[in-house]
Write a protein that holds these residues in place. Structure first.
Motif, PDB file in Angstrom:
ATOM      1  N   ALA A 203       0.734  -1.254   0.113  1.00 33.95           N
ATOM      2  CA  ALA A 203      -0.117   0.007  -0.123  1.00 33.95           C
ATOM      3  C   ALA A 203       0.753   1.235   0.074  1.00 33.95           C
ATOM      4  CB  ALA A 203      -0.853   0.112   1.223  1.00 33.95           C
ATOM      5  N   GLU A 204       2.096   1.175   0.729  1.00 29.82           N
ATOM      6  CA  GLU A 204       2.799   2.477   0.809  1.00 29.82           C
ATOM      7  C   GLU A 204       3.614   2.543  -0.409  1.00 29.82           C
ATOM      8  OE1 GLU A 204       5.102   5.719   2.097  1.00 29.82           O
ATOM      9  OE2 GLU A 204       3.281   4.617   2.731  1.00 29.82           O
ATOM     10  N   GLN A 205       4.125   1.410  -1.265  1.00 30.67           N
ATOM     11  CA  GLN A 205       4.506   1.684  -2.586  1.00 30.67           C
ATOM     12  C   GLN A 205       3.482   2.312  -3.601  1.00 30.67           C
ATOM     13  OE1 GLN A 205       5.984  -2.325  -2.932  1.00 30.67           O
ATOM     14  NE2 GLN A 205       7.813  -1.949  -3.141  1.00 30.67           N
ATOM     15  N   TYR A 206       2.257   1.852  -3.440  1.00 28.37           N
ATOM     16  CA  TYR A 206       1.180   2.237  -4.333  1.00 28.37           C
ATOM     17  C   TYR A 206       0.983   3.831  -4.113  1.00 28.37           C
ATOM     18  CZ  TYR A 206      -0.631  -1.683  -6.995  1.00 28.37           C
ATOM     19  OH  TYR A 206      -0.676  -2.695  -7.960  1.00 28.37           O
ATOM     20  N   ARG A 207       1.074   4.367  -2.769  1.00 31.37           N
ATOM     21  CA  ARG A 207       0.561   5.658  -2.477  1.00 31.37           C
ATOM     22  C   ARG A 207       1.953   6.385  -2.975  1.00 31.37           C
ATOM     23  NH1 ARG A 207       2.333   9.352   1.188  1.00 31.37           N
ATOM     24  NH2 ARG A 207       4.074   7.964   2.063  1.00 31.37           N
ATOM     25  N   GLU A 208       3.132   6.036  -2.783  1.00 29.33           N
ATOM     26  CA  GLU A 208       4.401   6.919  -3.364  1.00 29.33           C
ATOM     27  C   GLU A 208       4.308   6.897  -4.948  1.00 29.33           C
ATOM     28  OE1 GLU A 208       7.826   5.113  -1.922  1.00 29.33           O
ATOM     29  OE2 GLU A 208       7.360   5.729   0.125  1.00 29.33           O
ATOM     30  N   PHE A 209       3.912   5.657  -5.596  1.00 30.72           N
ATOM     31  CA  PHE A 209       3.635   5.706  -7.081  1.00 30.72           C
ATOM     32  C   PHE A 209       2.639   6.738  -7.373  1.00 30.72           C
ATOM     33  CE2 PHE A 209       1.916   3.177 -10.797  1.00 30.72           C
ATOM     34  CZ  PHE A 209       2.796   3.597 -11.559  1.00 30.72           C
TER      35      PHE A 209
END
Length: 317
Positions: A203-209
């Motif tokens: 979820a954090e990677q998607y948020r940053e993406f």
């Protein structure tokens, strides 16, 4: 009444020529791989007959995809039959076989887009996500398309393997002359569904993406390349389709017609049905309780997405 009910033919046909491919990509939504042809794929004669029917039906825009469409021996024959008749073309390729000769041949046709996947900014990451592939060949294909004056479109499928290289890939796509960069949340379909535990970004990677995409979309320096990432999820796409079904037919290598890429239902068979009949069946599908229920359940729970390639024939009602 939907907008598509007033159309005598689809505005766009997405035609998978084969499930065979020269790569074995971890994220492949069609489950394509080397030697993995679909049972009953159209032969050259059948494929050219279908191309002629698309021309007769005045379909304005066709995408040739796969698998890898350039593996198909009659790929150019299909492209030239369609293009010489005035049908606009989109070619979706991994770029491993796309060179200056292919680009020059396609440049004689009305091509709206050569779409090449760049799923990594370094050879190591690209090869991990696209086993058997060469990033150098993909970059060379992009340059060949650009040098031939063909419109270049780049796609990026974010996974846990490559998402950290997303901004570098955007920079590379822009430097290579792409007019559009396509991305969105990884689809839990096909090979990706089987490898989901290894591939799904956090979820954090998607948020940053997503923050990266929003930031770059607002950047005036990227104004010559469109960042296209909406709808971002399968669920958003299905909601749009329920409200306004796309004027698109998705044709599988064996001539079956899917209602939608993320739903398992087949509404036509172009070996047996005319394009007009398949188009009528597709339009009826979006009023069928089975499709409406299936789409609603797929929106409600992502656990249904892996069933998208488990074919079910939609019985006419």
């Amino acid at each position: 009444m939907h907008r598509i009910d007033s159309l005598k033919a689809p505005l766009f046909v997405s035609w998978q020529l084969t499930r065979d491919c020269d790569l074995a990509c971890l994220h492949c939504c069609t489950e394509s791989a080397p030697g993995k042809r679909m049972t009953g794929e159209l032969d050259a004669g059948e494929a050219l007959n279908l191309a002629r029917e698309l021309v007769r039906s005045e379909v304005p825009y066709v995408m040739l995809c796969g698998g890898e469409p350039m593996i198909v021996p009659h790929f150019f024959a299909i492209a030239e039959l369609l293009g010489n008749a005035g049908v606009q073309l989109k070619i979706e390729t991994n770029g491993q076989r796309f060179d200056a000769i292919a680009a020059e041949r396609l440049a004689r046709l009305p091509v709206r887009s050569i779409q090449i996947s760049l799923d990594g900014a370094t050879e190591a990451v690209y090869a991990r996500q696209r086993p058997g592939g060469s990033l150098a060949k993909a970059h060379a294909a992009c340059r060949a398309a650009r040098d031939a004056g063909l419109p270049l479109e780049v796609t990026f499928a974010p996974t846990r393997v490559n998402i950290h290289e997303a901004e570098a890939v955007i920079d590379q796509a822009r430097a290579l002359g792409a007019f559009r960069f396509n991305t969105g949340q990884l689809m839990r379909i096909g090979t990706a569904a089987r490898l989901w535990g290894r591939l799904e970004p956090t979820a954090e990677q998607y948020r940053e993406f997503r923050q990266l995409l929003d930031r770059r979309a607002a950047c005036t320096g990227d104004g010559d390349m469109e960042l296209c990432y909406s709808p971002f999820t399968i669920e958003e796409g299905l909601k749009r389709s329920l409200a306004d079904p796309p004027a698109t037919l998705q044709v599988l290598p064996n001539a079956w017609v899917k209602v939608a890429a993320v739903l398992p239902y087949i509404c036509g068979d172009l070996r047996r049905d005319t394009l007009e009949d398949a188009w009528s069946a597709y339009r009826r599908s979006w009023r069928d309780a089975v499709i409406l229920d299936e789409a609603s359940m797929a929106i409600a729970t992502g656990s249904r997405h892996p069933q998208a390639n488990e074919w079910k024939v939609l019985v006419a009602r």
